[in-house]
Structure formats: structure tokens, C-alpha cells
Write a protein that holds these residues in place. Structure first.
Motif, PDB file in Angstrom:
ATOM      1  N   ASP A  61       0.917  -1.140  -0.147  1.00 30.72           N
ATOM      2  CA  ASP A  61      -0.113   0.026  -0.008  1.00 30.72           C
ATOM      3  C   ASP A  61       0.815   1.292   0.110  1.00 30.72           C
ATOM      4  O   ASP A  61       0.379   2.293   0.516  1.00 30.72           O
ATOM      5  CB  ASP A  61      -1.003   0.160   1.168  1.00 30.72           C
ATOM      6  CG  ASP A  61      -2.348   0.663   0.696  1.00 30.72           C
ATOM      7  OD1 ASP A  61      -2.599   0.954  -0.504  1.00 30.72           O
ATOM      8  OD2 ASP A  61      -2.780   1.261   1.742  1.00 30.72           O
ATOM      9  N   ALA A 439      -1.714  -3.808   3.066  1.00 27.53           N
ATOM     10  CA  ALA A 439      -2.934  -3.960   2.505  1.00 27.53           C
ATOM     11  C   ALA A 439      -3.895  -5.101   2.704  1.00 27.53           C
ATOM     12  O   ALA A 439      -4.982  -5.152   2.573  1.00 27.53           O
ATOM     13  CB  ALA A 439      -2.571  -4.177   0.901  1.00 27.53           C
ATOM     14  N   ARG A 444     -12.168  -5.218   4.069  1.00 29.47           N
ATOM     15  CA  ARG A 444     -12.638  -6.056   2.796  1.00 29.47           C
ATOM     16  C   ARG A 444     -13.672  -5.013   2.162  1.00 29.47           C
ATOM     17  O   ARG A 444     -13.600  -5.043   0.887  1.00 29.47           O
ATOM     18  CB  ARG A 444     -13.563  -7.207   2.993  1.00 29.47           C
ATOM     19  CG  ARG A 444     -14.161  -8.066   1.753  1.00 29.47           C
ATOM     20  CD  ARG A 444     -13.125  -8.391   0.794  1.00 29.47           C
ATOM     21  NE  ARG A 444     -13.798  -9.000  -0.300  1.00 29.47           N
ATOM     22  CZ  ARG A 444     -13.248  -9.292  -1.383  1.00 29.47           C
ATOM     23  NH1 ARG A 444     -11.874  -8.875  -1.740  1.00 29.47           N
ATOM     24  NH2 ARG A 444     -14.038  -9.989  -2.225  1.00 29.47           N
ATOM     25  N   ARG A 447     -11.908  -2.255   0.228  1.00 27.88           N
ATOM     26  CA  ARG A 447     -11.282  -2.843  -0.941  1.00 27.88           C
ATOM     27  C   ARG A 447     -12.401  -3.234  -2.239  1.00 27.88           C
ATOM     28  O   ARG A 447     -11.996  -2.879  -3.341  1.00 27.88           O
ATOM     29  CB  ARG A 447     -10.587  -4.182  -0.568  1.00 27.88           C
ATOM     30  CG  ARG A 447      -9.809  -5.029  -1.845  1.00 27.88           C
ATOM     31  CD  ARG A 447      -8.631  -4.111  -2.281  1.00 27.88           C
ATOM     32  NE  ARG A 447      -7.783  -4.057  -1.432  1.00 27.88           N
ATOM     33  CZ  ARG A 447      -6.585  -3.089  -1.544  1.00 27.88           C
ATOM     34  NH1 ARG A 447      -6.712  -2.180  -2.656  1.00 27.88           N
ATOM     35  NH2 ARG A 447      -5.578  -3.372  -0.879  1.00 27.88           N
ATOM     36  N   GLN A 513      -5.049  -0.024  -9.952  1.00 29.74           N
ATOM     37  CA  GLN A 513      -5.466  -1.383  -9.189  1.00 29.74           C
ATOM     38  C   GLN A 513      -6.379  -2.145 -10.307  1.00 29.74           C
ATOM     39  O   GLN A 513      -5.946  -3.360 -10.250  1.00 29.74           O
ATOM     40  CB  GLN A 513      -6.469  -0.844  -8.166  1.00 29.74           C
ATOM     41  CG  GLN A 513      -6.683  -2.096  -7.223  1.00 29.74           C
ATOM     42  CD  GLN A 513      -7.310  -1.860  -6.183  1.00 29.74           C
ATOM     43  OE1 GLN A 513      -6.945  -0.889  -5.372  1.00 29.74           O
ATOM     44  NE2 GLN A 513      -8.583  -2.635  -5.610  1.00 29.74           N
TER      45      GLN A 513
END
Length: 584
Positions: A61, A439, A444, A447, A513
């Protein structure tokens, strides 16, 4: 004005060109990827956007621009990264001169002038004949002398001071730079070897005596100062770091001249610690380029004791150490390399791990058929194993020791555990080299939101679907929810999203990402991933809301609030139905 200079540097220094000097970048869609240099990984999670001129690692990260990358990889502060990139971009830093940085640059300039003065003395002075003869005896080439900037300090009380003060340098600054002490030149009648930081800037000197009866020791170094910190300088690293990264190992010798000899003969990854004792700062610098160390030290009793603390630190930093054992007819690596470089290369290829070396060394003089000698071996080796950070390695060598002394490995494990009771010797790794990715600790749901927004940004035609099924209430992260609301507002007004300056870094990271998570996927695959992510996020939101409702129902029941209870029950029924549909 400083912002304008920073922007000018960014325009002139391409992030791909800069990072390619440190990493092996591979194309990944419109972006680039590599193994992250800041944490251990087997699959690349380090992404770079040439369009946005940013980078981000989805394993640890970390992320940023060319400045933050140079700060991380070289271990420097922002002013130093700014100075280095300004040099690269040929930009003059006339408008960025904080007082501390101004003083540091002043002292660096004085040290640089001193080096040129010493070099000229070596080349031209009759007095430097003894230095030239010593260099010849050591077999140093003219190219090596020039590359490392080796010189000679006059055997005179104030020759350097007089020269620099005649050019306007205050004596107080010469003292701060470590060139003058008690109104006299610090270095007199010695071979002068410049000390460079990892970027090639001269920060001080180590001076070798040319007389047998010289007081003060064979070598004297520059004192600690704002430009020179001995614990942070690895001799020769500025020339060896590219080779260390390429060969994935640093060859470490004891003396500075030994390192020069090694590099001269093709061992381009050679560096020196100026003795056998590593410091944490030196190890962290080396680990930026490779976690592997090849130690070419004389590990006799005295040498091993001196090296032990540094080796302990390296093991605690999870570095891999091998011992190079050159042919016994040569007293040190320098002599071996000059006489038979091929033999030294063979010794490197046959280097053994530090634990295997300790096992071999600990068995010397023991007869393992005798119980008391078995106990001695265990007593010698368990404290060594105690210092190893990697559990797999510990388990391997515990079994090896158990086989040698013919006892159960479990008994040795119990003894090792007892040694580890109390204060642990294992140090916490600095965040810059930590192998624990941050990370993995990210929520969750957060993310998932990043996945969704990144996919929508790369597939604008899917925004209508996201708008219909992604409620902003699902997003807990304030930064992400604010971005999503701006996206909604702009999309509803114009049918598209145009990021503003405040969004560049975040939007760039989200786009990176997507390329990281879906490197070779089709549009259909990404659309399916978007649907799955939104469904999972909705499901997680509903499950959390149902847990909250249970608490609220108990509170309403305790308060005898029938109206609120009925409302909450209706919401539970609705959410339960939605959850059932999502789970089908």
C-alpha cells in the motif's frame, strides 16, 4: 515558487525512465508492473502509470510520485530527493533553500573542494611520492584512483585550511565539515579516500597513514556531522548498487581499499563496512538493493566477535548471509583477488550459508560420540538459531542439529523456546522494509469499493449500472464516498466524469488497481467482476445492518417503544428478503 520548481522537475523526469533504473518494469495494459522493492513478494503488485506519473504497490500500500519513490528507495528526506531529481532534470533550486539544507549544501561544497585539492596534490606534488608508491603496491589502476577520487593530504599543519579560507570559507565551516580541528588540518600526510553516500555525493574522508609510526591509528575518519553519519555510509555502494540489484547480492569486504580492488577486478557488487561490524543503517541501505550478503571477512575469533552483532542484525532483518572462504594461502580477499581473481570467483560460487558455517565452526575439536561434546555443540548453536527470524530456516537447522547429536528435535525446540523467554532479541523491522503487507489489513468492504470505482473509471459505460445498484450508504470510507458523490453529480449533469486536481492521485491509484487485478481480462470479464463486487458489497452492508438492527430491537424492547419495534421488524424482513435474493 517551490511548487513551480517541483512541477518543472516532474515534467522533465519521466517516472518510467527513473524507476527502470531500480526495477524490471513490464507492460501491463496501459500501465507498467514490477515486483515491489519495499516488501517481499512472488507476484508483481507494484504498478506504475506513465500517463499519471504515479506508482502504487497493492501489496504494501505504498505509493506516490517520483519524489516519494526516491525517498523510499534511497532512504532520503524530501529536500535530498528534490536536490537529486533537480540535478537529473537540470533544474536550478534557487527558490528552495531552507536554512538547514543551505548549511548542509555549504559543507558538502567544502568537502568537494577539499577532495579536488587532495587529488591535485596526489597527482602533482613531489611530497605525495610515498602515497603514489603505496597505491602502486596495492595495484590500484589510474581508472580506479580517478573513479573513487583518491588523493593525498599534505604533511602540513594548515595547507588545506589556508587554501579554503583564501577562497572565502570561514574556519568555523571547515570545522563543521570535519576538515579542520583545533585550527589545524585534520588530515595530514595521509592517503585520502573519499566517502560517498549512496547517491555518489562526497560526505567525508577516511585517511590512511603512510608512516609506520604514525600516532592516531592506521585509519582516521571524518567526524560525525550533519553531512556524515558513519553508521549510514556503506563504502562503494554508490558505484555498486546497480550491480547488487542485478546480481541480487552484495559482496561485503572489510576495508575500503579492498572494495576498490574488488570492483577494479570485475567484482562490481563489492562494498566495504570499514571493519567487520555492520550497523542497522548500513544493512537497511543494502537491503534496498538485495537481501543477500556475501561476507568476505576473516572470521577468526576476534573477527567473528566483531562481526557478530552485525550478523545478528542481518538475520533479524531476514537477510540471507553466506560466508566466502578464499584459498588459505592468501591472507585476505585483496591478496587473493590480485593474485588469482578466478579462485576468488570460485570461492564466491562455493560460499556457504552463515548457519552452515556456524555448524562447521562449532564442531571443530568436538567428538560427537561423547555426550559432553554433544552438550557443548548444542550450547554453541542454539544461541545462533535464536537469532534467526525465519521459522522455516530455524526448523531446518534444529533438525540438522538433532541429527548430529542424535536426540529428538522436539527436545531442542523446548530448549530454544526457553532461550527465547524474556526479552526477545528479534527487532521490529522498520516500515520501509517490512515484509508484512499493510494491504492485507485493509477492510474488505473498502477494498470492494476501490474495485468498483476503479472498474467504473476504466469502463465509463458501466456507470449507469453502478449508479442504480451502488448506494453511497454502502461506502464507509469518507474519501471514497466523497469521490463517488462527485462522480454521481458529474455523471447526472453531463453523462461523464472529469477528475479535478484533487482527484488525480486517488483516481490514478484506482485505475492502476484495475490493471493490477485484471491484467489480461476482457471487457466482459471486467463487467462480470463489477457485478460481483457490487453484489458482495451490498450483501456485506445488509449483513452488518441486520446485526445493528438486533441491537436496536433490544433497545426498543427495553424502552417499550412498540412503534419503533414495528418499524425495525419491517426493515429486518425487507433486508432478510434482499439477502436471500443475493445469496441465490
Amino acid at each position: 515558487m517551490a511548487d513551480a520548481v517541483i512541477e518543472q522537475i516532474k515534467q522533465r523526469v519521466d517516472i518510467i525512465e527513473l524507476l527502470s533504473e531500480y526495477l524490471k518494469l513490464q507492460k501491463a495494459g496501459s500501465n507498467w508492473r514490477a515486483l515491489c522493492p519495499f516488501h517481499h513478494e512472488n507476484s508483481p503488485s507494484f504498478m506504475v502509470s506513465q500517463d499519471k506519473q504515479i506508482w502504487h504497490c497493492f501489496g504494501c500500500d505504498k505509493g506516490g510520485d517520483i519524489f516519494t519513490f526516491l525517498q523510499e528507495i534511497e532512504g532520503v528526506d524530501f529536500p535530498e530527493a528534490l536536490r537529486l531529481l533537480a540535478q537529473r532534470a537540470n533544474v536550478t533550486l534557487t527558490q528552495y533553500n531552507p536554512s538547514a539544507q543551505e548549511k548542509k549544501q555549504l559543507l558538502l561544497d567544502l568537502v568537494s573542494k577539499a577532495q579536488k585539492f587532495y587529488t591535485q596534490a596526489l597527482q602533482e606534488s613531489k611530497e605525495a611520492e610515498s602515497a603514489r608508491q603505496y597505491i602502486q603496491q596495492r595495484g590500484l589502476s589510474a581508472e580506479s584512483i580517478a573513479a573513487f577520487g583518491i588523493g593525498y593530504s599534505y604533511d602540513d599543519w594548515s595547507r588545506l585550511k589556508d587554501y579554503l579560507t583564501s577562497q572565502g570559507a570561514p574556519e568555523a565551516n571547515l570545522i563543521e565539515a570535519g576538515l579542520v580541528i583545533n585550527h589545524y588540518d585534520r588530515f595530514r600526510g595521509r592517503l585520502m579516500i573519499p566517502l560517498h553516500d549512496a547517491n555518489g555525493t562526497i560526505v567525508g574522508f577516511t585517511a590512511r597513514t603512510l608512516k609506520r609510526d604514525e600516532p592516531g591509528g592506521k585509519y582516521i575518519n571524518s567526524p560525525q556531522s550533519i553531512i556524515y553519519d558513519k553508521s549510514q555510509v556503506v563504502f562503494g555502494l554508490w558505484r555498486a548498487k546497480a550491480a547488487i540489484r542485478k546480481l541480487n547480492a552484495a559482496l561485503v569486504v572489510e576495508g575500503n581499499l579492498d572494495a576498490i580492488t574488488a570492483q577494479q577486478h570485475g567484482f562490481t557488487n563489492a562494498v566495504a563496512t570499514s571493519g567487520t561490524a555492520f550497523t542497522a543503517g548500513q544493512l537497511l541501505q543494502l537491503k534496498r538493493y538485495s537481501p543477500n550478503l556475501l561476507l568476505a571477512f576473516d572470521l577468526d575469533v576476534a573477527g567473528e566477535q566483531a562481526a557478530e552483532r552485525g550478523i545478528d542484525l542481518a538475520l533479524q532483518y531476514n537477510m540471507n548471509i553466506k560466508i566466502v572462504r578464499w584459498p588459505s594461502q592468501y591472507k585476505d580477499p585483496d591478496e587473493c583477488i590480485r593474485a588469482d581473481a578466478a579462485a576468488f570467483m570460485a570461492a564466491i560460487r562455493q560460499a556457504i550459508s552463515i548457519m552452515d558455517y556456524w555448524f562447521w565452526h562449532a564442531q571443530q575439536g568436538l567428538q560427537l560420540e561423547r555426550v559432553e561434546h554433544k552438550k557443548v555443540l548444542v550450547q554453541r548453536l542454539l544461541p545462533k538459531l535464536k537469532k534467526v527470524a525465519d521459522t522455516v530456516e530455524v526448523s531446518h537447522y534444529l533438525q540438522k542439529l538433532a541429527d548430529l547429536v542424535r536426540v529428538d528435535a522436539g527436545l531442542l525446540q523446548e530448549q530454544l523456546n526457553k532461550l527465547k523467554d524474556g526479552k526477545s532479541n528479534v527487532m521490529r523491522l522498520p516500515s520501509a522494509i517490512s515484509h508484512q503487507p499493510s494491504a492485507t489489513r485493509m477492510d474488505r468492504s473498502t477494498r470492494l469499493v476501490e474495485h468498483i470505482l476503479g472498474l467504473v473509471l476504466t469502463m465509463p459505460e458501466q456507470f449507469a449500472y453502478a449508479r442504480d445498484y451502488l448506494d453511497s450508504a454502502f461506502i464507509a470510507d469518507s474519501t471514497l464516498v466523497e469521490l463517488y458523490r462527485r462522480m454521481l453529480d458529474q455523471y447526472n449533469k453531463s453523462g461523464q466524469f472529469a477528475e479535478d486536481a484533487a482527484d488525480v492521485a486517488l483516481v490514478g491509484k484506482l485505475r492502476l488497481q484495475v490493471d493490477h487485478d485484471f491484467p489480461d481480462s476482457s471487457i466482459a470479464d471486467r463487467q462480470a467482476a463489477l457485478v460481483r463486487a457490487i453484489q458482495e458489497l451490498r450483501k456485506r452492508y445488509i449483513e452488518q445492518r441486520l446485526r445493528d438492527l438486533q441491537v436496536e430491537l433490544k433497545q426498543a424492547e427495553a424502552n417499550s417503544d412498540d412503534t419503533l419495534m414495528n418499524q425495525l421488524v419491517d426493515e429486518v424482513k425487507l433486508l432478510t428478503q434482499q439477502l436471500t435474493e443475493l445469496s441465490r
